[in-house]
Enzyme design. Structure first.
Site, PDB file in Angstrom:
ATOM      1  CG  HIS A 275      -1.639   1.250   1.506  1.00  0.00           C
ATOM      2  ND1 HIS A 275      -2.939   1.482   1.105  1.00  0.00           N
ATOM      3  CD2 HIS A 275      -1.237   2.389   2.128  1.00  0.00           C
ATOM      4  CE1 HIS A 275      -3.292   2.706   1.480  1.00  0.00           C
ATOM      5  NE2 HIS A 275      -2.281   3.271   2.112  1.00  0.00           N
ATOM      6  CD  GLU A 276       2.158   3.310   3.815  1.00  0.00           C
ATOM      7  OE1 GLU A 276       2.298   4.411   3.270  1.00  0.00           O
ATOM      8  OE2 GLU A 276       1.233   3.065   4.617  1.00  0.00           O
ATOM      9  CG  HIS A 279       0.480   6.278  -0.366  1.00  0.00           C
ATOM     10  ND1 HIS A 279      -0.671   6.902  -0.787  1.00  0.00           N
ATOM     11  CD2 HIS A 279       0.170   5.687   0.822  1.00  0.00           C
ATOM     12  CE1 HIS A 279      -1.634   6.696   0.101  1.00  0.00           C
ATOM     13  NE2 HIS A 279      -1.154   5.953   1.089  1.00  0.00           N
ATOM     14  CD  GLU A 353      -4.462   6.616   2.411  1.00  0.00           C
ATOM     15  OE1 GLU A 353      -4.162   5.410   2.546  1.00  0.00           O
ATOM     16  OE2 GLU A 353      -3.615   7.517   2.485  1.00  0.00           O
ATOM     17  CG  ASP A 357      -6.559   0.557   0.311  1.00  0.00           C
ATOM     18  OD1 ASP A 357      -5.462   0.610   0.905  1.00  0.00           O
ATOM     19  OD2 ASP A 357      -7.647   0.807   0.865  1.00  0.00           O
TER      20      ASP A 357
HETATM   21 ZN   LIG Z   1      -2.125   5.247   2.807  1.00  0.00          ZN
END
Ligand SMILES: [Zn+2]
Length: 413
Positions: A275-276, A279, A353, A357
């Site tokens: 997930h990071e 980003h 977000e 995801d």
């Molecule tokens: Zn996040």
């Protein structure tokens, strides 16, 4: 003009306070005694009740602190306290940069003193009652002292520069000060993790072992260099777990809390990491920085158009126009617009977000991210059923249920 500004400020302060309390109230209304059906079997009854108790305790605390803060601001504003303070400082100093520095330093120190008992109560009573607090009194006071020194140094330097530009640059004030803020923001985005964080926490490269191997396989696949993954000792202060991505260019890093590593299984940690990395891949730091500079530009531009008007100081009880008084009255008058911008920024952050995801689901496994998010929510006693209006205004992340709903779609692929 002064009467108009005075009334506008009063109306904005009061409306904003009522609006925020109304949002809080909506949130309390949407607490449900029953576990949401999607979470039955994950959240046990006892833990769920505990999360409800925690939400109630923090709600009561916010209500008290916000109400006292509101009353204090009203009294200071209506009694001309800001203008009075400015006048007192002017009796001893004449350099306008000095006056601004001492003005904000005084406000900062007063806020620090007044907020201290509340902060103590929050950390050592509320957080401790729910088993979160690991902060010792020593760490608590050291944190506050370090925080004060850092804001005095950095805030003081930026303030000097901005006031100097304000006094000398005329119409171009907003352009030059925007440049200062832009350079500072990029610098902070790059070096925050290597300069500021080490003053408070230890960050260590990931130790060899199963986790490192699992992460390494995944990060090679996505082209993220493993050297940029760090573990931080979040357990020094709280049992709450988290992970984040920060930094620009070569200074980028993913930081995993030690509490997260001890809470989650290896696959779940890799999913959080995925997930990071999402980003990072989707350039969310750059996008966030860009939008925050646009919003700063808008604010500075409007400020530069109106702030020299004497009414901005008179409304606070002073006949001497100054940067510091103008920024306070302008700050309040501008707050409705800044709230609208804040809603836009939160919306964009929630979109990010979902994108991160999605990246984790497509490149790793949705079910592991889903179970990691569930565990983190339970561990942190998050509010599972916030009111949609509250989410719209204040949430930078979608709710757990919203995220799970999307992740479910990936599950059977
Ligand atoms: Zn996040």
């Amino acid at each position: 003009m002064v009467a108009f500004l005075y009334n506008s400020i009063l109306i904005i302060l009061i409306t904003n306070f009522i609006f925020e309390r109304w949002l809080d109230y909506l949130n309390t209304k949407s607490w449900s005694a029953e576990i949401p059906p999607e979470l039955v079997g994950i959240y046990n009854e006892e833990k769920y009740q505990e999360s409800q108790e925690y939400q109630k305790a923090t709600h009561r605390f916010t209500l008290v602190t916000e109400s006292l803060g509101f009353i204090a601001i009203l009294i200071i504003f209506a009694s001309g306290g800001f203008g009075w303070l400015d006048g007192i400082i002017r009796l001893h100093f004449s350099n306008p940069i000095f006056v601004a520095l001492i003005f904000f330093a005084t406000l900062g120190i007063l806020t620090e003193i007044v907020s201290l008992p509340f902060s103590l109560y929050d950390t050592f009573i509320i957080e401790a009652k729910f088993g979160f607090n690991k902060t010792t009194h020593r760490v608590f006071y050291l944190d506050r002292i370090k925080g004060l020194i850092i804001s005095a140094l950095i805030g003081g330097l930026i303030l000097c520069l901005i006031v100097w530009i304000y006094l000398t640059a005329g119409n171009l004030f907003w352009v030059y000060s925007l440049l200062v803020i832009a350079v500072f923001s990029v610098f902070m985005a790059m070096f925050y993790s290597s300069i500021i964080v080490p003053l408070f926490n230890k960050q260590t490269p990931l130790a060899d072992g199963t986790l490192k191997n699992a992460i390494s396989t995944f990060s090679i696949k996505t082209g993220f260099i493993l050297d940029n993954v760090f573990v931080i000792d979040g357990s020094k202060r709280s049992t709450k777990a988290n992970a984040y991505f920060s930094g620009l260019g070569r200074k980028k890093r993913i930081v995993l809390y030690d509490t997260l590593i001890s809470e989650l299984e290896t696959e779940e940690i890799v999913a959080v990491l995925a997930h990071e990395i999402g980003h990072y891949k989707k350039h969310h730091i750059y996008i966030g920085l860009f939008f925050s500079l646009i919003s700063t530009a808008i604010m500075l531009y409007i400020f530069s158009l109106v702030s020299s008007h004497a009414a901005f100081a008179q409304v606070l009880g002073s006949n001497v126009p100054s940067f510091q008084l103008a920024i306070i009255s302008f700050g309040i008058l501008y707050s409705p617009l800044s709230m609208v911008i804040g809603v836009g920024m939160n919306y964009s952050s929630r979109t990010h977000e979902y994108q991160a995801d999605r990246f984790a689901a497509e490149n790793y496994r949705a079910e592991y991210l889903a179970s990691a998010l569930k565990k983190l929510s339970i561990n942190n006693l998050n509010n599972l059923t916030p009111h949609p209006a509250y989410v719209f205004f204040h949430y930078s992340h979608p709710t757990l249920l919203q995220r799970l709903k999307i992740l479910m779609r990936f599950n059977n692929q």
